[in-house]
Design an enzyme around this catalytic site. Structure first.
Site, PDB file in Angstrom:
ATOM      1  N   GLN A  28      83.205  67.754 -13.783  1.00 19.84           N
ATOM      2  CA  GLN A  28      82.683  67.480 -15.123  1.00 19.84           C
ATOM      3  C   GLN A  28      81.426  66.613 -15.069  1.00 19.84           C
ATOM      4  OE1 GLN A  28      83.518  68.667 -18.097  1.00 19.84           O
ATOM      5  NE2 GLN A  28      85.219  69.896 -17.319  1.00 19.84           N
ATOM      6  N   ASP A  83      91.636  60.274 -13.311  1.00 22.84           N
ATOM      7  CA  ASP A  83      92.480  59.445 -14.174  1.00 22.84           C
ATOM      8  C   ASP A  83      93.033  58.228 -13.457  1.00 22.84           C
ATOM      9  OD1 ASP A  83      92.223  61.064 -16.442  1.00 22.84           O
ATOM     10  OD2 ASP A  83      93.920  62.327 -15.878  1.00 22.84           O
ATOM     11  N   HIS A 108      89.059  62.918 -21.314  1.00 20.31           N
ATOM     12  CA  HIS A 108      90.507  63.107 -21.314  1.00 20.31           C
ATOM     13  C   HIS A 108      91.111  61.829 -21.879  1.00 20.31           C
ATOM     14  CE1 HIS A 108      94.488  64.317 -20.379  1.00 20.31           C
ATOM     15  NE2 HIS A 108      94.588  63.796 -19.167  1.00 20.31           N
TER      16      HIS A 108
END
Length: 341
Positions: A28, A83, A108
Site C-alpha cells: 500500500q 498492524d 486499516h
C-alpha cells in the site's frame, strides 16, 4: 442509507500546501505515495534506517527520511506499516514528533479499534482504505481508473477532517471508483471477519479439504488440484463481475444443480454458527490480543501455522503444475518456494 462519494465530491486544494508522510513503502505504501505524488501532492516517505525499501523509493523519485524526520514536518501522517508494529512506531517515533494539528491517517482500523494506538484529541484521525492490493491501486491509477475505497473519520479536531480524508482518497484515485463511508469499528471488524471466515481462512481450508478428499479417494493429485484450486479463479471472476447469479448462469446446468444440492451439505448451518464465534472473538478483542501477544513473543504460533500450510501437499503439486502454464504472468514479486520470509 449508504454514503458514497466520487471524484466530483472532493477537491485537492485542501492538500495544496500540506506535506503527507507515508510511513512504510510496502504494497500500500508505494501505491499511496506514488499516486499522491502524481496528483500533485507533496509526499515524503518515512522508513526505518537501513530499510531495503529506501532504494526503491529513491529510484522512483521520492524523498526518503527516517520516520522521526518524516513526521516532524508532515501535516498528514499515513501509517502503512504492518498492524503488529504500528503501535511501537507510533509511541517511539511518530507521536513524539507530530506537529501541532497534524492529522493521523490509517488504511486499516485495527490499532484504533482495539486501542493499541490512542492519539491525542488534538489531532484529526481518519481512514482511507483501498479495497484492493497496492499494486492494483497503482496500476488502476496509472490507467486512469481507480480501486474503490472505504473512508472514516474517528476524530475531527480541525473541523476539516472529512474534507482532508476525501481529498486524500481522491489523490490516490479511490474516488474514481467510489468511496463508501464507514467507521473504524465497522471496517476493522468486517475486514478481519472477511479474511478469516471467507477470503483467506475459509477458502484456503475449503481448498485443502477438497484436495485431500479427492487424493485420499485415489484420484491423481494433479487432477484434484485443477478441480478444487485452479478453477476457483474462474468462478470468483464471474462472481465479481455479476454476483453469484452470474456465476450460476455461466456454468453448466449440472454444476448449478450440484451447487444447490451439495453446497448446503458442505457449508451447512454449523459453519454459520462457527462464523458467529469467529466474529465474536473479533468484536470482543480476543483475536487482536492473541495476534499481538504472539507477535510480541516472536510469532511462534504464527510461524508454526505458516510452516504447516506451506508443507501441505497441494502446495508442491501446484508449484509443479504452474511451471507448465504458458499463460502465467511472470510479473509477480512472489517466487515459488520462497514463502519462508
Amino acid at each position: 442509507m449508504v454514503d458514497i462519494r466520487y471524484d466530483e465530491d472532493a477537491g485537492l486544494d485542501v492538500l495544496k500546501d500540506k506535506v503527507v508522510a507515508i510511513i512504510g513503502y510496502g504494497s500500500q505504501g508505494h501505491a499511496h505515495a506514488l499516486n499522491l505524488r502524481d496528483s500533485g501532492v507533496s509526499v515524503v516517505v518515512g522508513l526505518r534506517e537501513g530499510s531495503a525499501s529506501s532504494r526503491l523509493a529513491l529510484e522512483q523519485g521520492l524523498e526518503v527520511l527516517n520516520i522521526s524526520q518524516s513526521v516532524e514536518n508532515a501535516d498528514i501522517v499515513m501509517i502503512l506499516a504492518p498492524d503488529q508494529v504500528q503501535r511501537t512506531l507510533f509511541a517511539e517515533e511518530i507521536e513524539p514528533n507530530l506537529k501541532e494539528g497534524a492529522a493521523l491517517a490509517f488504511a486499516h482500523g485495527f490499532n484504533i479499534r482495539f486501542g493499541y494506538i490512542k492519539p491525542s484529541a488534538a489531532h484529526d484521525v481518519f481512514m482511507v482504505a483501498p479495497k484492493g492490493p497496492g499494486h492494483t491501486v497503482r496500476r488502476e491509477f496509472q490507467g486512469g481508473r481507480g480501486v474503490p475505497v472505504v473512508w472514516a473519520i474517528e476524530q475531527d479536531a480541525s473541523g476539516q477532517a472529512e474534507e482532508i480524508a476525501l481529498a486524500y482518497a481522491k489523490g490516490i484515485g479511490g474516488l474514481r471508483a467510489g468511496g463508501i463511508k464507514t467507521t473504524f469499528k465497522e471496517e476493522a471488524e468486517t475486514d478481519l471477519f472477511g479474511e478469516q471466515a471467507v477470503l483467506c481462512g475459509g477458502v484456503s481450508k475449503l481448498i485443502q479439504y477438497g484436495f485431500e478428499t479427492l487424493v485420499e479417494a485415489g484420484y491423481q493429485p494433479e487432477i484434484a488440484y485443477f478441480e478444487v484450486c485452479h478453477e476457483l479463479k474462474l468462478i470468483v471472476d464471474l462472481i465479481v463481475e455479476g454476483g453469484i447469479s452470474k456465476q450460476r448462469w455461466s456454468v453448466s446446468d449440472t454444476a448449478e444443480y450440484g451447487d444447490y444440492i451439495s453446497g448446503p451439505r458442505v457449508v451447512n448451518p454449523s459453519v454459520k454458527e462457527a462464523m458467529k464465534e469467529v466474529l465474536a472473538d473479533i468484536q470482543n478483542g480476543s483475536f487482536a490480543k492473541r495476534f499481538i501477544e504472539d507477535q510480541e513473543s516472536g510469532a511462534p504460533e504464527f510461524k508454526k501455522m505458516r510452516k504447516e500450510g506451506e508443507e501441505h501437499s497441494i502446495e508442491a503439486v501446484g508449484a509443479e503444475l504452474r511451471k507448465m502454464y504458458s499463460w502465467r504472468s511472470q510479473n509477480d514479486d512472489y517466487v515459488e518456494g520462497s514463502a519462508a520470509r
